[in-house]
Design an enzyme around this catalytic site. Structure first.
Site, PDB file in Angstrom:
ATOM      1  N   ARG A 165       5.828   1.486  -9.884  1.00 12.27           N
ATOM      2  CA  ARG A 165       5.740   2.036 -11.432  1.00 12.27           C
ATOM      3  C   ARG A 165       6.148   3.842 -11.164  1.00 12.27           C
ATOM      4  O   ARG A 165       6.197   4.479 -12.271  1.00 12.27           O
ATOM      5  CB  ARG A 165       4.655   1.918 -12.166  1.00 12.27           C
ATOM      6  N   LYS A 203       2.762   3.865   5.286  1.00 14.29           N
ATOM      7  CA  LYS A 203       1.660   4.770   4.916  1.00 14.29           C
ATOM      8  C   LYS A 203       1.037   5.090   6.196  1.00 14.29           C
ATOM      9  O   LYS A 203       0.520   6.280   6.329  1.00 14.29           O
ATOM     10  CB  LYS A 203       0.594   4.166   3.872  1.00 14.29           C
ATOM     11  N   GLY A 263     -10.881  -1.476   3.549  1.00 17.65           N
ATOM     12  CA  GLY A 263      -9.285  -1.561   3.843  1.00 17.65           C
ATOM     13  C   GLY A 263      -8.742  -0.222   3.484  1.00 17.65           C
ATOM     14  O   GLY A 263      -9.461   0.742   3.631  1.00 17.65           O
ATOM     15  N   GLY A 294      -8.441   0.380 -12.186  1.00 12.08           N
ATOM     16  CA  GLY A 294      -7.523   1.275 -11.173  1.00 12.08           C
ATOM     17  C   GLY A 294      -6.123   1.884 -11.851  1.00 12.08           C
ATOM     18  O   GLY A 294      -5.638   2.488 -11.086  1.00 12.08           O
TER      19      GLY A 294
HETATM   20  P1  NAP Z   1      -6.302  -3.876   2.372  1.00 10.98           P
HETATM   21  O1  NAP Z   1      -6.265  -2.871   3.470  1.00 10.98           O
HETATM   22  O2  NAP Z   1      -5.550  -5.107   2.788  1.00 10.98           O
HETATM   23  O3  NAP Z   1      -7.826  -4.488   2.426  1.00 10.98           O
HETATM   24  C1  NAP Z   1      -8.191  -5.628   1.612  1.00 10.98           C
HETATM   25  C2  NAP Z   1      -9.797  -5.595   1.572  1.00 10.98           C
HETATM   26  O4  NAP Z   1     -10.011  -6.691   0.735  1.00 10.98           O
HETATM   27  C3  NAP Z   1     -10.544  -5.717   2.760  1.00 10.98           C
HETATM   28  O5  NAP Z   1     -11.809  -4.978   2.655  1.00 10.98           O
HETATM   29  C4  NAP Z   1     -10.785  -7.131   3.144  1.00 10.98           C
HETATM   30  O6  NAP Z   1     -11.671  -7.523   3.865  1.00 10.98           O
HETATM   31  C5  NAP Z   1     -10.954  -7.497   1.620  1.00 10.98           C
HETATM   32  N1  NAP Z   1     -10.737  -8.986   1.290  1.00 10.98           N
HETATM   33  C6  NAP Z   1      -9.721  -9.642   1.346  1.00 10.98           C
HETATM   34  N2  NAP Z   1     -10.007 -10.903   0.904  1.00 10.98           N
HETATM   35  C7  NAP Z   1     -11.163 -11.105   0.796  1.00 10.98           C
HETATM   36  C8  NAP Z   1     -12.002 -12.173   0.331  1.00 10.98           C
HETATM   37  N3  NAP Z   1     -11.653 -13.228   0.210  1.00 10.98           N
HETATM   38  N4  NAP Z   1     -13.392 -11.804   0.283  1.00 10.98           N
HETATM   39  C9  NAP Z   1     -14.036 -10.768   0.535  1.00 10.98           C
HETATM   40  N5  NAP Z   1     -13.087  -9.662   0.708  1.00 10.98           N
HETATM   41  C10 NAP Z   1     -11.734  -9.885   0.942  1.00 10.98           C
HETATM   42  O7  NAP Z   1      -5.868  -3.683   0.954  1.00 10.98           O
HETATM   43  P2  NAP Z   1      -5.963  -2.297   0.000  1.00 10.98           P
HETATM   44  O8  NAP Z   1      -4.652  -1.324   0.326  1.00 10.98           O
HETATM   45  O9  NAP Z   1      -7.301  -1.655   0.485  1.00 10.98           O
HETATM   46  O10 NAP Z   1      -6.068  -2.758  -1.218  1.00 10.98           O
HETATM   47  C11 NAP Z   1      -7.084  -3.358  -1.869  1.00 10.98           C
HETATM   48  C12 NAP Z   1      -7.278  -3.678  -3.440  1.00 10.98           C
HETATM   49  O11 NAP Z   1      -7.018  -2.292  -3.931  1.00 10.98           O
HETATM   50  C13 NAP Z   1      -5.733  -4.127  -3.828  1.00 10.98           C
HETATM   51  O12 NAP Z   1      -5.963  -4.898  -5.193  1.00 10.98           O
HETATM   52  C14 NAP Z   1      -4.915  -2.899  -4.295  1.00 10.98           C
HETATM   53  O13 NAP Z   1      -3.980  -3.371  -5.305  1.00 10.98           O
HETATM   54  C15 NAP Z   1      -6.047  -2.135  -4.801  1.00 10.98           C
HETATM   55  N6  NAP Z   1      -5.453  -0.654  -4.700  1.00 10.98           N
HETATM   56  C16 NAP Z   1      -5.284  -0.025  -5.799  1.00 10.98           C
HETATM   57  C17 NAP Z   1      -4.772   1.389  -5.875  1.00 10.98           C
HETATM   58  C18 NAP Z   1      -4.605   2.072  -7.210  1.00 10.98           C
HETATM   59  O14 NAP Z   1      -3.902   3.040  -7.280  1.00 10.98           O
HETATM   60  N7  NAP Z   1      -5.330   1.610  -8.238  1.00 10.98           N
HETATM   61  C19 NAP Z   1      -4.623   1.855  -4.677  1.00 10.98           C
HETATM   62  C20 NAP Z   1      -4.915   1.282  -3.497  1.00 10.98           C
HETATM   63  C21 NAP Z   1      -5.395   0.218  -3.503  1.00 10.98           C
HETATM   64  P3  NAP Z   1     -11.518  -7.734   5.526  1.00 10.98           P
HETATM   65  O15 NAP Z   1     -11.396  -6.699   6.059  1.00 10.98           O
HETATM   66  O16 NAP Z   1     -12.558  -8.951   5.777  1.00 10.98           O
HETATM   67  O17 NAP Z   1     -10.187  -8.762   5.562  1.00 10.98           O
END
Ligand code: NAP
Length: 280
Positions: free
Chosen positions: A21, A71, A136, A246
């Site tokens: 976006r 990143k 993450g 978010g």
């Molecule tokens: P990431 O680095 O892949 O981390 C994913 C996280 O989710 C990890 O802590 C993972 O745990 C956990 N997870 C995944 N599946 C799970 C499950 N079944 N049960 C419990 N925990 C689970 O992803 P990220 O970049 O941090 O993004 C995470 C979320 O934040 C996404 O939805 C993304 O769209 C959102 N986000 C939004 C913004 C914004 O601007 N609003 C910015 C960044 C991210 P493990 O370590 O155990 O795998």
């Protein structure tokens, strides 16, 4: 403000990138602030990042945003990484400096904090314990920002405990890694709950978390913005907790990038929120 002598150029590098976006957001601001310019999606694969970044100064770009998968890898290419980006371990914003060198920054955490303050102007990171679900990339930005803003206790809960432990040892106090089995208890007495996991996102199951121990005054933040209200936010709102999704983080992280590139700190207005929401 206008710069008749300058055509403002920036973009977002990623693969895939067309879902971003950011072009709509920055191009809206060019119009609003009377700047001649364009912000474009740049579809760059991992092996093309070095050449693409190094081409920015010659092409007259003020900088670019970075998204998946660039990143972290951009650190090896740029000339300088700012302190916050280094602590987070990732960059989402590259600034081309007057001498053509590249500075890597990260505004995800700043954008998140701004979105919280917009919703709750009296919010402070040091108001009480903060429970963060997930460890993450998103969590790293939140935890570093909370620590920089004086949080006294961050209960970092992650499904994979070692990942939370690693962040605890990197950031130190106030971060305390908590086992996933203890996630409901980690909400006891918390002033804030932040979901940074992917659970609750469109296509994913809801975050499996009982809210019974969470004080009803606690602010609940979810980094997810599709859907607008995750099951976690809906459940929190139903029991009286204030909530923030978010979208504000997404919009606010773009503001200091625009300022670094073009000298104007743009505003997130209701009109802009509605325009981006309509694309989700
Ligand atoms: P990431 O680095 O892949 O981390 C994913 C996280 O989710 C990890 O802590 C993972 O745990 C956990 N997870 C995944 N599946 C799970 C499950 N079944 N049960 C419990 N925990 C689970 O992803 P990220 O970049 O941090 O993004 C995470 C979320 O934040 C996404 O939805 C993304 O769209 C959102 N986000 C939004 C913004 C914004 O601007 N609003 C910015 C960044 C991210 P493990 O370590 O155990 O795998």
């Amino acid at each position: 403000m206008s710069h008749p002598d300058r055509f403002c150029l920036a973009g977002v590098m990623g693969w895939p990138v067309m879902h971003s976006r950011s072009p709509r957001l920055h191009n809206y601001w060019f119009g609003k602030y009377g700047l001649m310019g364009s912000y474009v999606p740049l579809a760059i694969k991992a092996d093309g990042l070095r050449a693409a970044l190094r081409a920015l100064p010659a092409l007259g770009f003020a900088g670019c945003n970075l998204t998946i998968p660039h990143k972290e890898t951009a650190f090896e290419i740029v000339d300088e990484v700012d302190e916050t980006a280094r602590r987070i371990g990732a960059t989402n914003c590259i600034v081309v400096r007057p001498d053509g060198s590249l500075l890597a920054r990260n505004y995800d955490g700043w954008g998140w904090a701004e979105s919280i303050i917009a919703a709750a102007p009296d919010w402070r990171a040091d108001a009480g314990p903060i429970a963060v679900m997930g460890a993450g990339g998103g969590a790293r930005a939140i935890v570093v920002t909370l620590a920089e803003r004086g949080a006294k206790e961050i209960r970092l809960v992650n499904r994979t405990f070692e990942r939370a432990k690693r962040l605890e040892s990197e950031i130190g106090a106030p971060v305390r890694a908590v086992a996933w089995t203890e996630r409901a208890a980690a909400l006891d007495g918390a002033a804030m709950l932040v979901n940074t996991t992917s659970q609750g996102m469109v296509g994913q199951p809801a975050l499996d978390l009982a809210l019974d121990k969470l004080p009803r005054t606690a602010l609940v933040s979810d980094l997810i913005y599709i859907p607008k209200a995750t099951p976690l936010l809906a459940a929190a709102r139903a029991r009286g907790n204030p909530t923030v999704n978010g979208l504000g983080m997404l919009l606010n992280q773009a503001r200091p990038a625009f300022r670094d590139w073009f000298g104007v700190l743009p505003e997130v207005t209701a009109e802009l929120c509605a325009m981006i929401e309509a694309t989700l």
